[in-house]
Design a protein around this motif. Structure first.
Motif, PDB file in Angstrom:
ATOM      1  N   PRO A 157       0.824  -1.213   0.000  1.00 54.58           N
ATOM      2  CA  PRO A 157       0.000   0.000   0.000  1.00 54.58           C
ATOM      3  C   PRO A 157       0.856   1.260   0.000  1.00 54.58           C
ATOM      4  CG  PRO A 157      -0.834  -1.574   1.607  1.00 54.58           C
ATOM      5  CD  PRO A 157       0.474  -2.120   1.119  1.00 54.58           C
ATOM      6  N   PRO A 158       0.484   2.264  -0.778  1.00 52.13           N
ATOM      7  CA  PRO A 158       1.275   3.505  -0.816  1.00 52.13           C
ATOM      8  C   PRO A 158       1.436   4.148   0.552  1.00 52.13           C
ATOM      9  CG  PRO A 158      -0.296   3.449  -2.629  1.00 52.13           C
ATOM     10  CD  PRO A 158      -0.624   2.276  -1.760  1.00 52.13           C
ATOM     11  N   GLY A 159       0.429   4.014   1.414  1.00 52.00           N
ATOM     12  CA  GLY A 159       0.525   4.619   2.735  1.00 52.00           C
ATOM     13  C   GLY A 159       1.681   4.072   3.545  1.00 52.00           C
ATOM     14  N   LEU A 160       1.947   2.781   3.411  1.00 51.01           N
ATOM     15  CA  LEU A 160       3.075   2.185   4.129  1.00 51.01           C
ATOM     16  C   LEU A 160       4.387   2.732   3.594  1.00 51.01           C
ATOM     17  CD1 LEU A 160       4.456   0.198   6.030  1.00 51.01           C
ATOM     18  CD2 LEU A 160       4.069  -1.614   4.339  1.00 51.01           C
ATOM     19  N   LEU A 161       4.517   2.810   2.286  1.00 53.75           N
ATOM     20  CA  LEU A 161       5.768   3.282   1.684  1.00 53.75           C
ATOM     21  C   LEU A 161       6.022   4.744   2.011  1.00 53.75           C
ATOM     22  CD1 LEU A 161       5.470   1.530  -1.795  1.00 53.75           C
ATOM     23  CD2 LEU A 161       6.593   0.679   0.276  1.00 53.75           C
ATOM     24  N   THR A 162       4.971   5.569   2.000  1.00 51.45           N
ATOM     25  CA  THR A 162       5.165   6.989   2.294  1.00 51.45           C
ATOM     26  C   THR A 162       5.478   7.218   3.773  1.00 51.45           C
ATOM     27  OG1 THR A 162       2.762   7.303   2.558  1.00 51.45           O
ATOM     28  CG2 THR A 162       3.712   7.762   0.394  1.00 51.45           C
ATOM     29  N   ALA A 163       5.108   6.271   4.626  1.00 52.03           N
ATOM     30  CA  ALA A 163       5.516   6.356   6.033  1.00 52.03           C
ATOM     31  C   ALA A 163       6.969   5.920   6.199  1.00 52.03           C
ATOM     32  CB  ALA A 163       4.601   5.494   6.898  1.00 52.03           C
ATOM     33  N   LEU A 164       7.384   4.925   5.434  1.00 52.57           N
ATOM     34  CA  LEU A 164       8.738   4.403   5.575  1.00 52.57           C
ATOM     35  C   LEU A 164       9.797   5.358   5.032  1.00 52.57           C
ATOM     36  CD1 LEU A 164       8.245   0.641   4.620  1.00 52.57           C
ATOM     37  CD2 LEU A 164       8.779   1.571   6.892  1.00 52.57           C
ATOM     38  N   ASP A 165       9.491   6.050   3.953  1.00 52.22           N
ATOM     39  CA  ASP A 165      10.525   6.855   3.296  1.00 52.22           C
ATOM     40  C   ASP A 165      11.123   7.918   4.218  1.00 52.22           C
ATOM     41  OD1 ASP A 165      10.395   5.353   1.002  1.00 52.22           O
ATOM     42  OD2 ASP A 165       9.016   6.698  -0.030  1.00 52.22           O
ATOM     43  N   PRO A 166      10.327   8.781   4.850  1.00 52.60           N
ATOM     44  CA  PRO A 166      10.950   9.769   5.752  1.00 52.60           C
ATOM     45  C   PRO A 166      11.554   9.142   6.997  1.00 52.60           C
ATOM     46  CG  PRO A 166       8.552   9.891   5.888  1.00 52.60           C
ATOM     47  CD  PRO A 166       8.870   8.977   4.746  1.00 52.60           C
ATOM     48  N   LEU A 201      10.131  -2.897  13.999  1.00 50.12           N
ATOM     49  CA  LEU A 201       9.520  -2.600  12.706  1.00 50.12           C
ATOM     50  C   LEU A 201      10.126  -3.447  11.594  1.00 50.12           C
ATOM     51  CD1 LEU A 201       7.632  -0.897  10.916  1.00 50.12           C
ATOM     52  CD2 LEU A 201       9.462   0.825  10.805  1.00 50.12           C
ATOM     53  N   TYR A 202      11.424  -3.702  11.663  1.00 48.24           N
ATOM     54  CA  TYR A 202      12.063  -4.544  10.648  1.00 48.24           C
ATOM     55  C   TYR A 202      11.369  -5.895  10.559  1.00 48.24           C
ATOM     56  CZ  TYR A 202      15.646  -7.554   8.536  1.00 48.24           C
ATOM     57  OH  TYR A 202      16.311  -8.465   7.745  1.00 48.24           O
ATOM     58  N   ALA A 231       5.273   2.541  11.868  1.00 50.96           N
ATOM     59  CA  ALA A 231       6.162   3.464  11.163  1.00 50.96           C
ATOM     60  C   ALA A 231       5.710   4.906  11.363  1.00 50.96           C
ATOM     61  CB  ALA A 231       6.208   3.117   9.679  1.00 50.96           C
ATOM     62  N   ARG A 232       4.430   5.162  11.256  1.00 48.05           N
ATOM     63  CA  ARG A 232       3.939   6.536  11.427  1.00 48.05           C
ATOM     64  C   ARG A 232       4.127   7.022  12.862  1.00 48.05           C
ATOM     65  NH1 ARG A 232       1.983   8.649   7.079  1.00 48.05           N
ATOM     66  NH2 ARG A 232       1.206   7.298   5.390  1.00 48.05           N
ATOM     67  N   ALA A 233       3.938   6.125  13.813  1.00 49.45           N
ATOM     68  CA  ALA A 233       4.119   6.513  15.214  1.00 49.45           C
ATOM     69  C   ALA A 233       5.574   6.868  15.518  1.00 49.45           C
ATOM     70  CB  ALA A 233       3.652   5.384  16.125  1.00 49.45           C
ATOM     71  N   LEU A 234       6.511   6.322  14.738  1.00 48.82           N
ATOM     72  CA  LEU A 234       7.926   6.586  14.965  1.00 48.82           C
ATOM     73  C   LEU A 234       8.410   7.868  14.293  1.00 48.82           C
ATOM     74  CD1 LEU A 234       9.367   2.976  14.569  1.00 48.82           C
ATOM     75  CD2 LEU A 234       9.487   4.379  16.637  1.00 48.82           C
ATOM     76  N   LEU A 235       7.630   8.414  13.378  1.00 52.62           N
ATOM     77  CA  LEU A 235       8.045   9.631  12.688  1.00 52.62           C
ATOM     78  C   LEU A 235       8.142  10.792  13.670  1.00 52.62           C
ATOM     79  CD1 LEU A 235       5.916   9.381   9.425  1.00 52.62           C
ATOM     80  CD2 LEU A 235       8.402   9.182   9.607  1.00 52.62           C
ATOM     81  N   PRO A 236       9.162  11.635  13.537  1.00 54.26           N
ATOM     82  CA  PRO A 236       9.282  12.809  14.416  1.00 54.26           C
ATOM     83  C   PRO A 236       8.055  13.709  14.303  1.00 54.26           C
ATOM     84  CG  PRO A 236      11.296  12.466  13.145  1.00 54.26           C
ATOM     85  CD  PRO A 236      10.269  11.545  12.570  1.00 54.26           C
TER      86      PRO A 236
END
Length: 303
Positions: free
Chosen positions: A173-182, A275-276, A297-302
């Motif tokens: 899903p794009p949402g997962l990838l867009t969370a992982l990239d940053p 997460l890995y 992943a989103r919860a870990l984003l600054p």
């Protein structure tokens, strides 16, 4: 898949062997084999996947060589070109229900493993071969240097970034990838400038299904995905699907390897390392693991 286990074992080990099939692995055919030297646990995969079992044998041998933690003794790993298969045979383990002090003994064993100077790498992170995590190829190319910078490069290229690319090719899903990239681009935020990860040989996949207790009370570990990594990553996986056994943390702490820095920082790194493994489960099984990986992943984003 043609796998006449008794006749093959007769030819490579000698004696007369019998075997009965088991159903204990999602990724290989399995048997219990009985012969003149006792019982063996046997796995088989098609020859095209021989590196999977060869890497497992390599990892078990490396862990055993430290003399710190019990692993099943290897009988052999063979390529059988005639039948287009690879077989791995190891000691059959007679297990017992973990007792009240199992966690303590496991903590002491893992602490000793992680304190033992790794057999190679000169302080860098990686391993001399790739291996598998479940059925997913795990990359282990050596980091270009040791310390914080080397660990960040290894974590980016060989761990989180590598699984991000596999998920993208699989149509995640794009949402997962867009969370992982940053998150991957900003990994340095999880590791203060004075953070110096220890380079330790780790089992690499130490969930509850890959550890047990022998009848004599000894902890035993199996199905490794070894690498020389930050030992905090081992502790993260150990607690991914539930708490560590009672007494583990206190016993492990005696090795003097508790995470450095703030408790909050250590907890965030633990979630990052978990997460890995969530990403690997998302890759292998899809379903709710995809949404759970995105949530973490989103919860870990600054913020």
């Amino acid at each position: 898949m043609p796998v006449p286990v008794p006749s093959f074992l007769n030819s490579v080990l000698g004696g007369s062997w019998t075997a009965r099939p088991l159903d204990v692995s999602d990724f290989a055919a399995t048997w219990r084999a009985d012969g003149p030297d006792g019982a063996l646990f046997v796995k088989a995969v098609p020859l095209a996947r021989a590196s999977m079992l060869e890497a497992e044998a390599d990892g078990l041998a490396a862990l055993a060589a430290t003399g710190t933690v019990r692993t099943p003794q290897l009988a052999g790993c063979w390529r059988d070109g005639e039948r287009d298969q690879c077989l791995l045979a190891m000691e059959w383990l007679d297990l017992a229900r973990p007792d009240q002090r199992f966690g303590e003994r496991l903590g002491h064993a893992l602490g000793a493993l992680h304190r033992t100077p790794p057999p190679e790498g000169d302080g860098r992170f990686g391993w001399h071969r790739n291996n598998v995590l479940g059925a997913t190829p795990q990359l282990n190319t050596w980091s270009p240097q040791d310390g914080r910078a080397g660990w960040l490069r290894f974590l980016t290229d060989q761990r989180l970034g590598a699984l991000r690319e596999r998920l993208a090719r699989r149509g995640a899903p794009p949402g997962l990838l867009t969370a992982l990239d940053p998150l991957i681009d900003g990994l340095e935020h999880f590791f203060p400038a004075d953070f110096s990860p220890r380079a330790s040989l780790i089992h690499g996949d130490l969930w509850s299904g890959n550890r047990a207790m022998l009848k004599d009370g000894s902890p035993v570990i199996f199905d490794p995905a070894v690498s020389i990594s930050d030992p905090e990553a081992e502790l993260a996986m150990l607690e991914l699907f539930g708490p560590a056994p009672a007494g583990f943390a206190e016993a492990y702490a005696e090795a003097g390897l508790q995470p450095g820095g703030s408790a909050e920082g250590a907890m965030q790194r633990r979630k990052l390392y978990q997460l890995y493994h969530l990403l690997n489960h998302a890759l292998l099984y899809g379903g709710s693991y995809l949404s759970e990986a995105e949530r973490v992943a989103r919860a870990l984003l600054p913020r």
